[in-house]
Motif scaffolding. Sequence first.
Motif, PDB file in Angstrom:
ATOM      1  N   GLN A   1       4.043   5.522  -5.489  1.00 36.18           N
ATOM      2  CA  GLN A   1       3.963   5.556  -6.947  1.00 36.18           C
ATOM      3  C   GLN A   1       2.929   6.583  -7.398  1.00 36.18           C
ATOM      4  OE1 GLN A   1       3.058   1.782  -8.705  1.00 36.18           O
ATOM      5  NE2 GLN A   1       3.409   2.482 -10.786  1.00 36.18           N
ATOM      6  N   HIS A   2       1.804   6.633  -6.706  1.00 41.48           N
ATOM      7  CA  HIS A   2       0.761   7.613  -7.040  1.00 41.48           C
ATOM      8  C   HIS A   2       1.303   9.031  -6.859  1.00 41.48           C
ATOM      9  CE1 HIS A   2      -3.178   9.400  -7.433  1.00 41.48           C
ATOM     10  NE2 HIS A   2      -3.023  10.008  -6.264  1.00 41.48           N
ATOM     11  N   VAL A   3       2.007   9.252  -5.750  1.00 42.63           N
ATOM     12  CA  VAL A   3       2.581  10.584  -5.491  1.00 42.63           C
ATOM     13  C   VAL A   3       3.629  10.907  -6.547  1.00 42.63           C
ATOM     14  CG1 VAL A   3       4.009  11.900  -3.882  1.00 42.63           C
ATOM     15  CG2 VAL A   3       2.049  10.611  -3.023  1.00 42.63           C
ATOM     16  N   GLU A   4       4.458   9.925  -6.910  1.00 46.79           N
ATOM     17  CA  GLU A   4       5.473  10.149  -7.944  1.00 46.79           C
ATOM     18  C   GLU A   4       4.825  10.510  -9.282  1.00 46.79           C
ATOM     19  OE1 GLU A   4       7.832   6.591  -8.081  1.00 46.79           O
ATOM     20  OE2 GLU A   4       9.172   7.285  -6.497  1.00 46.79           O
ATOM     21  N   GLU A   5       3.759   9.794  -9.647  1.00 45.39           N
ATOM     22  CA  GLU A   5       3.068  10.104 -10.898  1.00 45.39           C
ATOM     23  C   GLU A   5       2.477  11.503 -10.850  1.00 45.39           C
ATOM     24  OE1 GLU A   5       0.228   6.950 -11.215  1.00 45.39           O
ATOM     25  OE2 GLU A   5       1.710   5.484 -11.892  1.00 45.39           O
ATOM     26  N   LYS A   6       1.876  11.826  -9.707  1.00 45.74           N
ATOM     27  CA  LYS A   6       1.276  13.150  -9.560  1.00 45.74           C
ATOM     28  C   LYS A   6       2.352  14.228  -9.641  1.00 45.74           C
ATOM     29  CE  LYS A   6      -1.951  15.588  -6.552  1.00 45.74           C
ATOM     30  NZ  LYS A   6      -2.692  15.527  -5.280  1.00 45.74           N
TER      31      LYS A   6
ATOM     32  N   GLU B   1       3.924   1.497  -1.149  1.00 43.41           N
ATOM     33  CA  GLU B   1       4.543   1.597  -2.469  1.00 43.41           C
ATOM     34  C   GLU B   1       3.560   2.156  -3.495  1.00 43.41           C
ATOM     35  OE1 GLU B   1       6.025  -2.334  -3.296  1.00 43.41           O
ATOM     36  OE2 GLU B   1       7.938  -1.928  -2.318  1.00 43.41           O
ATOM     37  N   GLU B   2       2.298   1.722  -3.400  1.00 45.20           N
ATOM     38  CA  GLU B   2       1.289   2.246  -4.316  1.00 45.20           C
ATOM     39  C   GLU B   2       1.080   3.738  -4.088  1.00 45.20           C
ATOM     40  OE1 GLU B   2      -2.137  -0.176  -3.558  1.00 45.20           O
ATOM     41  OE2 GLU B   2      -1.370  -1.871  -4.705  1.00 45.20           O
ATOM     42  N   LYS B   3       1.042   4.132  -2.825  1.00 43.08           N
ATOM     43  CA  LYS B   3       0.888   5.552  -2.516  1.00 43.08           C
ATOM     44  C   LYS B   3       2.085   6.340  -3.027  1.00 43.08           C
ATOM     45  CE  LYS B   3      -2.135   5.192   1.508  1.00 43.08           C
ATOM     46  NZ  LYS B   3      -2.262   5.426   2.949  1.00 43.08           N
TER      47      LYS B   3
ATOM     48  N   ARG C   1       0.835  -1.208   0.000  1.00 49.00           N
ATOM     49  CA  ARG C   1       0.000   0.000   0.000  1.00 49.00           C
ATOM     50  C   ARG C   1       0.871   1.259   0.000  1.00 49.00           C
ATOM     51  NH1 ARG C   1      -4.099  -2.835   3.687  1.00 49.00           N
ATOM     52  NH2 ARG C   1      -2.320  -2.819   5.062  1.00 49.00           N
TER      53      ARG C   1
END
Length: 172
Positions: free
Chosen positions: A65-70, A61-63, A59
Amino acid sequence: MTKSANGTMSDPTNQELKDIILSLDKKFETQLLQLDNRIMQLDKKVDVQFAELKGEIQRVEEKVQHVEEKLSGEIQRVDEKLSGEILRIEEKLSSEIKRGYEKLSGEIKLVDERLNGMEKRIGNEEFISRSAFTVLFASAMAGLTKYLFFSSTPGLYSVFQLRTGFIDGVKG
C-alpha cells in the motif's frame, strides 16, 4: 489365557480378561492423551505460525500500500509535469504557426502587389509596343507611298504616267 500344569493353555477367566481389557484401556487412554497432547502442541504451533504468517501478510500489504501510494503520487506528478510540457509545447507551436501564417500572408500580399505591378508594366509595354509598331507601319506606308507616287525620281507613278501618256492630268 493361562497355562495348565501339563503345559497347555487354558481358557482365560473373566477376571483375567477384565484385567487385560483394563490394562489395554489404560494403554489406549495413555496413548490417546499423548496423541491429544501432540495434537494440541501441533495446533498451538500452527496457530502461532498462522498468527506470524498473518502478521507478515499484513506487513507486506502495508508495504504494498505504501509503494502504491508512492507510485500514485509519482505518476500524478509525472502526469502533471507532462501536461504542463504539452501545454507549453502547444502554445509555442501555436505562436510559431501564427507567426508563420502572418509572415506567409505578408509575403503573399507582397507577391500579389508585385504581380499587379508587373501586369501594369506589361500592359503599358504592350500598349507602347503596339503604338510603336503602328507608328512604324504607318511611317513605312507613308514612305512607300511617297517613294512610289510623289518622289522626283522615276517611281511607279512616273512609270504609270509615261505609259498612259498622262502628265499632270493632261493627256499628251
